[in-house]
Motif scaffolding. Sequence first.
Motif, short mmCIF file in Angstrom:
data_model
loop_
_atom_site.label_atom_id
_atom_site.label_comp_id
_atom_site.label_asym_id
_atom_site.label_seq_id
_atom_site.Cartn_x
_atom_site.Cartn_y
_atom_site.Cartn_z
N ASN A 12 0.82 -1.18 -0.06
CA ASN A 12 0.07 0.02 -0.41
C ASN A 12 0.94 0.59 -0.09
OD1 ASN A 12 -2.81 -1.55 0.28
ND2 ASN A 12 -1.55 -1.52 2.46
N ASP A 14 0.29 4.76 1.75
CA ASP A 14 -0.12 5.69 2.08
C ASP A 14 0.23 6.67 2.50
OD1 ASP A 14 -1.51 2.77 3.00
OD2 ASP A 14 0.17 2.52 4.94
N LYS A 28 -5.50 5.61 2.42
CA LYS A 28 -4.40 3.86 2.51
C LYS A 28 -4.95 3.33 1.28
CE LYS A 28 -3.97 1.31 5.18
NZ LYS A 28 -2.23 0.65 5.24
N THR A 29 -4.41 3.25 -0.25
CA THR A 29 -4.75 2.34 -1.16
C THR A 29 -3.03 2.24 -1.66
OG1 THR A 29 -3.04 5.01 -2.25
CG2 THR A 29 -5.04 5.72 -2.37
N PRO A 30 -3.33 1.28 -3.30
CA PRO A 30 -2.38 0.13 -3.56
C PRO A 30 -1.78 0.78 -4.45
CG PRO A 30 -5.70 -0.76 -4.23
CD PRO A 30 -5.12 0.88 -3.03
N HIS A 335 -0.84 -6.47 -3.16
CA HIS A 335 -1.24 -4.96 -3.74
C HIS A 335 -2.00 -5.87 -4.55
CE1 HIS A 335 1.30 -5.32 -6.83
NE2 HIS A 335 0.59 -4.74 -7.25
#
Length: 514
Positions: A12, A14, A28-30, A335
């Motif tokens: 991730n 962040d 929070k994104t991949p 991810h």
Amino acid sequence: MRRIGIDVGGTNTDAVLIENNAVLGTVKTPTTDDVTNGIKSALRDLVAKVGGAAGPVEAVMIGTTHFTNAVVQRRDLTPVAAVRIGLPASASLPPFVDWPDNLAGIARGDVFMVQGGHEYDGRPLVPFDRAEMRRVADAIRNSGVTSVAVCAVFSPLTSECEETAAETLRSLCPDVRITMSHELGRIGLLERENATLLNACLIDLACRTTQAFKDALRESEISAPLYLTQNDGTVARSDHSETFPVYSIASGPTNSMRGAAFLSQLDHAMVVDVGGTTTDVGCLKGGFPRQANNIVEIGGVRTLFRMPDLLSIALGGGTIIDEERLTIGPHSVGHRIIEESRVFGGAQLTATDIGVASGLVDLGDRSLVAGVNSNTVASCRERIESMIVESVDRMKTDATPLPLIAVGGGAFLVPESMPGIAAVVRVDHAAVANAVGAAIAQVSGEVDQIFSDIGRERAIEAATVLAQERAVEAGAAERSLNVVEIEDLPISYLPGDARRVRVRVVGETGAGAP
């Protein structure tokens, strides 16, 4: 003043926005393969979450696993010309001698051995061969190599040979980037040289990565100084980090530990950071990660320089569970967890699925793991907790009960109690503690050097001045500097009241200092 902290992990990315020690927003994104777009996406989501505008930002702090991944995965490394100053000694163990073959085959350029160096008491080993050094510089210029590592025998005592060699290289090879071992490592020729070689082969990647970060900030219309996080829980200006990328090689788990200290307001505690792929266990000492004083291996290479004392195990939220053999890991979906984990509609059973089936966390669709055998769930949960308990026990240095702070996206896997732990502490924003740690980081300067013939007080004073200078070079405001650690050790086998002195100072970033 506002700061943005970003941590680009293997699973991730962040991001957090902090103002006056208050967390205003988190995302929070991949993680994406394209660094620029990944950070742009995280910044876009973060800005949207705080009302559509980040406001005036003092600084942006970014932590990344790019440098670690490059070494571990044997990619994006630049061939390095190695210059060893120490003949006639040390000829039997040339540079790269103890590197794994598949890594040395990528990073090893030409190797040059030159007469010079010093004895353990500071006396010249033999006179430095300046004429040979000029011939070496000519050969490096003609080879087209862009990065050079220079290491001299006992250079932490005196850097004279390395400095002279660097001057020769700069005059004859003005386009090469030079790394000198006395700026990185400690006593121990091969380990110090290895750290220097690793740094040299990462510099080109560091420049490209830093530029990608700058592009992402510019395209996101955020105008603020860029800092990169370092292994000791502090940050350095991006240009300084381009010169010393090896100082950022373990910054990810370090960021989490600093974030854990900030979010819990605990300065002395154990920290367990459960990410998507690994669990990192460390110990906070004075609010900073305990530093390793022994040899640390990076991608199979033995090094000795500023590194946190950490234990990493192959356990994370994305760790793959084998239902038939009831084994846990070491592989992870990383991810791709939102695509492959069962609670998100995938076919792969992961540690997150075990957590959901156990009622530890509410993620995805719990009905999708209702069919998992209850004995499988209980057995896997017991094994996961056992792995964490054993790792914490290994990292404790005495029997004194300490609090333990559980952070990371997979913190729900940490058991509520364990032997030797006074209490397991859960904190708000635990899933993005790494980005929080980046956002609140200070700038540091450290010296770990041997001094002789000047006495203890003058040695500590000299080391302190040098550490302060290094902190300012890394981006600290001089008026904000504070000495946080002093350690001196007499060395009985060296003459002249010799002692190893380590001094560490920290300060606020130049933009935000009083």
